[in-house]
Design a protein around this motif. Structure first.
Motif, mmCIF file in Angstrom:
data_model
loop_
_atom_site.group_PDB
_atom_site.id
_atom_site.type_symbol
_atom_site.label_atom_id
_atom_site.label_comp_id
_atom_site.label_asym_id
_atom_site.label_seq_id
_atom_site.Cartn_x
_atom_site.Cartn_y
_atom_site.Cartn_z
ATOM 1 N N SER A 72 0.834 -1.212 0.000
ATOM 2 C CA SER A 72 0.000 0.000 0.000
ATOM 3 C C SER A 72 0.863 1.255 0.000
ATOM 4 C CB SER A 72 -0.931 0.022 1.207
ATOM 5 O OG SER A 72 -1.837 -1.037 1.153
ATOM 6 N N ASN A 75 2.379 1.614 -3.414
ATOM 7 C CA ASN A 75 1.331 2.014 -4.344
ATOM 8 C C ASN A 75 1.075 3.512 -4.279
ATOM 9 O OD1 ASN A 75 -0.649 1.674 -6.273
ATOM 10 N ND2 ASN A 75 -2.198 1.003 -4.812
ATOM 11 N N SER A 99 -2.921 -2.737 -6.164
ATOM 12 C CA SER A 99 -4.192 -2.770 -5.427
ATOM 13 C C SER A 99 -4.791 -4.164 -5.447
ATOM 14 C CB SER A 99 -5.188 -1.777 -6.023
ATOM 15 O OG SER A 99 -4.727 -0.466 -5.884
#
Length: 186
Positions: A72, A75, A99
């Protein structure tokens, strides 16, 4: 039916509940105390199993939580930081793939119910521990000093609590030296 096949004596309701010298200890006997000790021993063994399972599950949870945090974080960095190095469609595809991995890891974690089992083992540990403490506190007193007047009632109450906790516990491969079940060796 009385599980110990011992007649239950009637309680004299005219006794002063604050005067311990008037309390009858006729409902306490060595069989009741032995069965309470067996329940306490089983509770102690179950505590150890729940504690071990809790620790193992916390370790397993790390294998899900840490990758989710790292992926995460990457990302979000890629979504904002790569705009000057890559075109937007490539960044969007990369964002979509990362994701997907995060949601796949979270889905596996939810499927395995790791958080539920962690909570269940912690709750079971506490319940068994408190029941064991209750029994040990009762048995550590002399019969005439116990506020609990009816040994049969206490035994039934403790046994029913133990059964309830045992039914709610996670089934594991761990074996205990169950003191409540006497196996006949053939």
């Amino acid at each position: 039916m009385n599980p110990l096949n011992i007649p239950v004596l009637e309680v004299n309701h005219q006794l002063d509940p604050l005067d311990l010298s008037n309390h009858s200890n006729e409902n306490w006997n060595s069989e009741i105390e032995a069965n309470l000790k067996k329940i306490a021993i089983n509770c102690t063994q179950q505590c150890e199993i729940c504690k071990k399972n809790y620790i193992v599950l916390l370790e397993k949870q790390k294998f899900f939580s840490i990758p989710i945090i790292i992926i995460s974080g990457l990302n979000s960095i890629f979504a904002v930081g790569l705009s000057s190095y890559l075109n937007q469609p490539t960044i969007s595809i990369l964002n979509c793939i990362l994701s997907f991995f995060v949601s796949a890891i979270q889905s596996i974690s939810l499927y395995l119910n790791i958080n539920k089992w962690i909570d269940l083992n912690m709750t079971s540990y506490k319940n068994y521990y408190l029941l064991s403490m209750k029994i040990n506190n009762i048995l550590s007193l002399k019969r005439e000093q116990r506020q609990e007047n009816d040994g049969h009632l206490i035994l039934n109450e403790c046994l029913s609590q133990y059964e309830g906790y045992f039914q709610n516990q996670n089934v594991t491969n761990d074996k205990i030296d169950d003191k409540l079940i006497e196996l006949i060796k053939v």
